[in-house]
Write an enzyme that holds these catalytic residues in place. Structure first.
Site, short mmCIF file in Angstrom:
data_model
loop_
_atom_site.label_atom_id
_atom_site.label_comp_id
_atom_site.label_asym_id
_atom_site.label_seq_id
_atom_site.Cartn_x
_atom_site.Cartn_y
_atom_site.Cartn_z
N GLU A 1 0.82 -1.21 0.00
CA GLU A 1 0.00 0.00 0.00
C GLU A 1 0.85 1.27 0.00
O GLU A 1 0.61 2.20 0.77
CB GLU A 1 -0.94 0.00 1.21
CG GLU A 1 -2.01 -1.09 1.16
CD GLU A 1 -2.99 -1.01 2.31
OE1 GLU A 1 -4.14 -1.42 2.13
OE2 GLU A 1 -2.61 -0.54 3.39
N GLU B 1 -6.93 -7.35 -0.44
CA GLU B 1 -7.41 -7.29 0.94
C GLU B 1 -8.89 -6.94 0.90
O GLU B 1 -9.26 -5.79 0.65
CB GLU B 1 -6.66 -6.23 1.77
CG GLU B 1 -5.23 -6.58 2.11
CD GLU B 1 -4.60 -5.56 3.05
OE1 GLU B 1 -5.35 -4.79 3.71
OE2 GLU B 1 -3.36 -5.51 3.12
#
Length: 793
Positions: free
Chosen positions: A196, A273
């Site tokens: 991320e 995710e």
């Protein structure tokens, strides 16, 4: 003359060359009789993944080996298999494997290769996410604390020292796992590069360097990928990596993949995710997410051939000191990482588990059926028992270190625990203000052994009045470090006192110097070797407590910490983690595999003790607050007065999801920013915002690191954690939402932000909540800016 047949050597009759040729023939004939075994492979194909050249949809269960006792690894893996998953997804936690620089540990509880082999035993593939940064609500996002010993270090940047250490660690990970790639007989099918990064910065050279390190470590036989959010994945996207996106329940899935499909119409789609729930913060309500929304999203992805990893399928426990903290507002996470996941903290099935299982059984390959759900680990109760041996902290201090100036914990080569700073004060006949810049994280102040007060970083507290003192009075400042922030710029989170301590009187501001420093680490060896005595009064002063309980048969249990203050617990040498009376977590999970028949030892460090008994429960308490945690940003009967203010901009947001940017067409000086929502698209009284960014003079986003909410007319805290601070917590799935329980308010709704500094601003960006068809989508709005605080009446 000897009788009988003459002994003629065999080798004289049969030449060696003939024997060798005969052996080659035998080997050749033998290979013809063996079945042909195709080499295993996993590839990125046209709009699909290819497992052994056949289309494959990844159904991954994210679980974390440090958050599960090794003795229970296989049980949790079996639970994921029985749920209907075909893959395990996991992070590699750098600071867990290298707690001291250059000292690597991949044994026992940290044997990640054994964890992967257990998954393979149960015919599950593995996705490895080696960081070096992982977030995961884990101490410092997985980065080692000792990096902060170098004060000018640049983390997650092309800093030579940092990158050298990343390379060394990545090579160690490769030694453990590279041979477990699917092409080499293992079960690893993909490896992630960084994590991320779009939520941290824009730096393609850095991400490229990490990619090269992953390859150099030996991960060359399987696809490499990078994950981000749909709003920022392009910022650091590399051409030679697979791109995946992260989002949670209720998201508009088509919208999440829209831009990715425009850029790469033939790529396999994956939600790397898919958030099944959320993590808990100390002082805030236990987080939950809808099982129905979860299953609905999973079904949509499966019907569209979209792969996913369910984060978390089983959260487990952040044992010891490993729980992190959120950013920008320091908000430490609880020890329990239950996450409202399908498999709960202690490995038991939940209603959400059965709803997911019912869905996934419909998407099994032909001829396959779900495996039976494993039995849960048995639980036990433990009757109330006394911890009647006491070792007061101040009577059991280690040898002091000396320091002229105040220094952080890392300067004294300490990573975790508490630190005591002591100095001698001059006489003062008046009250003085003690100002600490900055105390990380929970601080108690004592004068001559008597407590004066507490400073809580969660509330931004940094000063306290001291009473008049005599000459030579002893000032003690005891600072307990909680988890280092694991997100954004917060990873630069030095502990202890990081800058200075000052005394302010009517006549002067004095910087205190000449400190005695006592390091109080969290190691069991340190806490177990104190001088424990019976029948000692603590009078609320910090102390270690020791006791024991006896059981006939081990089983999982939950230590009931209700009535205790704040601290840590060790059972039979294992650190169970932190507790804090503010909640929501009031119990600590104790795995039965760490207990034994007969006597079991318990040690508790309590910073504000008032109790000396414990008991074990069969069920956890994860949602009990004492009212001193989350702070509402509006005092009773307080109202924002904008009567004499002129809006600098008025507009209307478009309906729907996704970021919207507004430019004022001019630059405005500002310290305070107010957004006033006037109405909603669905004509309800509710308002909500997921994220808010403010544009500086150059049109770039200004830092949100020092923002504070000054006022919010309404915030939901009872049914959900929908505080106004969520609009700049860097988490697109968390929102500010006005109250929909008690004392419901009506439009207009207002939020005022203190930007922390005087800046020039040119506009802002707004993100509505990501869920589809939810109330609170703001329609018309006004913007106010000011260099002075707004009036509150």
């Amino acid at each position: 003359m000897k009788k009988g047949n003459p002994q003629i050597p065999f080798l004289k009759i049969v030449p060696l060359k003939f024997i060798a040729a005969l052996l080659v023939c035998f080997v050749f004939l033998a290979t013809l009789s063996l079945p042909c075994v195709a080499q295993e492979s996993f590839k990125v194909g046209d709009k699909t993944f290819l497992l052994n050249n056949k289309p494959f949809v990844i159904k991954a269960a994210e679980i974390h080996y440090p958050r599960i006792p090794k003795e229970y690894w296989e049980h949790r893996i079996e639970m994921c298999k029985a749920l209907g998953m075909n893959t395990i997804c996991l992070y590699v936690f750098w600071n867990y494997h290298e707690p001291e620089e250059g000292k690597y540990d991949f044994k026992g509880q940290k044997d990640i290769a054994s964890f992967c082999r257990l998954a393979q035993k149960h015919h599950l593939y593995v996705i490895v996410r080696p960081g070096p940064y992982v977030c995961a609500e884990w101490e410092m996002g997985g980065l080692p604390w000792w990096l902060l010993k170098k004060k000018d270090i640049k983390l997650r940047k092309l800093d030579s020292y940092y990158m050298d250490r990343v390379g060394l660690f990545m090579n160690q990970v490769g030694k453990e796992l590279a041979d477990l790639q699917i092409t080499k007989g293992g079960n690893i099918i993909m490896v992630q590069v960084e994590n991320e990064y779009g939520s941290f910065g824009v730096d393609k050279p850095y991400v490229s360097a990490i990619r090269d390190m992953v390859k150099k470590a030996g991960f060359t036989d399987v696809p490499l990928f990078q994950c981000d959010w749909s709003s920022n994945f392009e910022n650091n996207a590399l051409d030679d990596l697979l791109w995946t996106v992260n989002f949670g329940t209720g998201a508009n899935i088509q919208k999440q993949f829209e831009r990715l499909q425009q850029l790469r119409p033939n790529t396999p789609l994956m939600c790397s995710e898919y958030w099944s729930g959320w993590f808990d913060h100390w002082g805030a309500k236990h987080e939950t997410r809808s099982a129905q929304e979860l299953v609905k999203g999973m079904k949509e992805m499966l019907d569209k051939n979209i792969s996913f990893s369910l984060y978390m399928t089983h959260g487990g426990t952040s044992f010891g000191h490993w729980g992190g903290a959120n950013f920008p507002n320091f908000s430490p996470t609880c020890t329990s990482y239950d996450y409202d996941a399908p498999i709960n903290e202690s490995g038991k099935v939940t209603p959400k588990y059965f709803e997911v299982r019912e869905l996934l059984k419909k998407y099994l390959p032909d001829g396959e059926s779900l495996e039976q759900v494993p039995d849960s680990i048995g639980t036990i109760t433990i009757p109330s028992f006394e911890l009647n041996e006491v070792a007061p902290v101040f009577d059991n201090l280690p040898v002091a270190k000396r320091s002229k100036d105040i220094q952080s914990m890392e300067f004294f080569d300490q990573g975790w625990g508490s630190i005591l700073y002591r100095t001698i004060l001059e006489k003062s006949n008046e009250e003085q203000m003690l100002i600490i810049t900055e105390a990380h994280d929970w601080t108690q102040i004592f004068i001559d052994g008597k407590k004066v007060g507490t400073l809580n970083r969660l509330k931004g507290e940094n000063r306290i009045k001291l009473p008049p003192v005599k000459e030579g009075a002893r000032l003690d400042i005891l600072v307990e470090a909680m988890g280092r922030m694991n997100f954004g710029a917060g990873i630069y989170d030095w502990k202890g006192i990081t800058e200075k301590v000052e005394l302010k009187s009517t006549s002067e501001l004095q910087k205190l110097k000449d400190w005695f420093v006592y390091n109080l680490p969290v190691d069991y060896n340190f806490v177990s070797k104190k001088k424990y005595e019976q029948n000692i009064r603590t009078d609320g002063m910090p102390a270690y407590f020791k006791g024991s309980f006896v059981i006939d048969k081990p089983g999982d249990t939950f230590l009931d910490m209700t009535g205790w203050g704040k601290g840590l617990v060790w059972v039979n040498g294992h650190s169970m983690g932190r507790y804090w009376k503010i909640g929501p977590q009031q119990t600590l999970y104790v795995p039965g595999c760490w207990l034994k028949e007969g006597e079991n030892e318990v040690i508790v460090l309590d910073m504000v003790p008032s109790k000396q008994t414990l008991k074990g429960l069969r069920q956890p308490i994860l949602d009990a607050l004492d009212g001193s945690g989350a702070q509402i940003h509006r005092k009773q009967d307080e109202n924002l007065n904008l009567k004499d203010e002129t809006p600098v901009y008025e507009g209307r947001f478009r309906e729907g999801n996704g970021w919207q940017q507004v430019k004022f067409g001019k630059q405005l000086p500002a310290r305070y920013f107010c957004i006033e929502a006037l109405n909603a698209y669905n004509e309800s009284d509710y308002a909500s915002i997921a994220e808010l960014e403010i544009l500086g003079a150059n049109g770039q986003k200004i830092s949100r690191q020092h923002w504070k909410i000054v006022y919010a007319d309404s915030e939901e805290t009872e049914a959900a954690n929908n505080l106004a601070t969520n609009i700049f917590d860097l988490q697109e799935s968390t929102i500010w939402h006005t109250r929909y329980t008690k004392e419901k308010t009506k439009y207009p709704h207002s939020i005022v932000i203190d930007l922390g500094e005087d800046v020039l601003i040119s506009g802002f960006s707004y993100l509505p909540r990501v869920e589809q068809n939810k109330p609170g989508m703001i329609k018309d709005y006004r913007i106010y800016v000011s260099t002075k605080p707004y009036k509150l009446k």
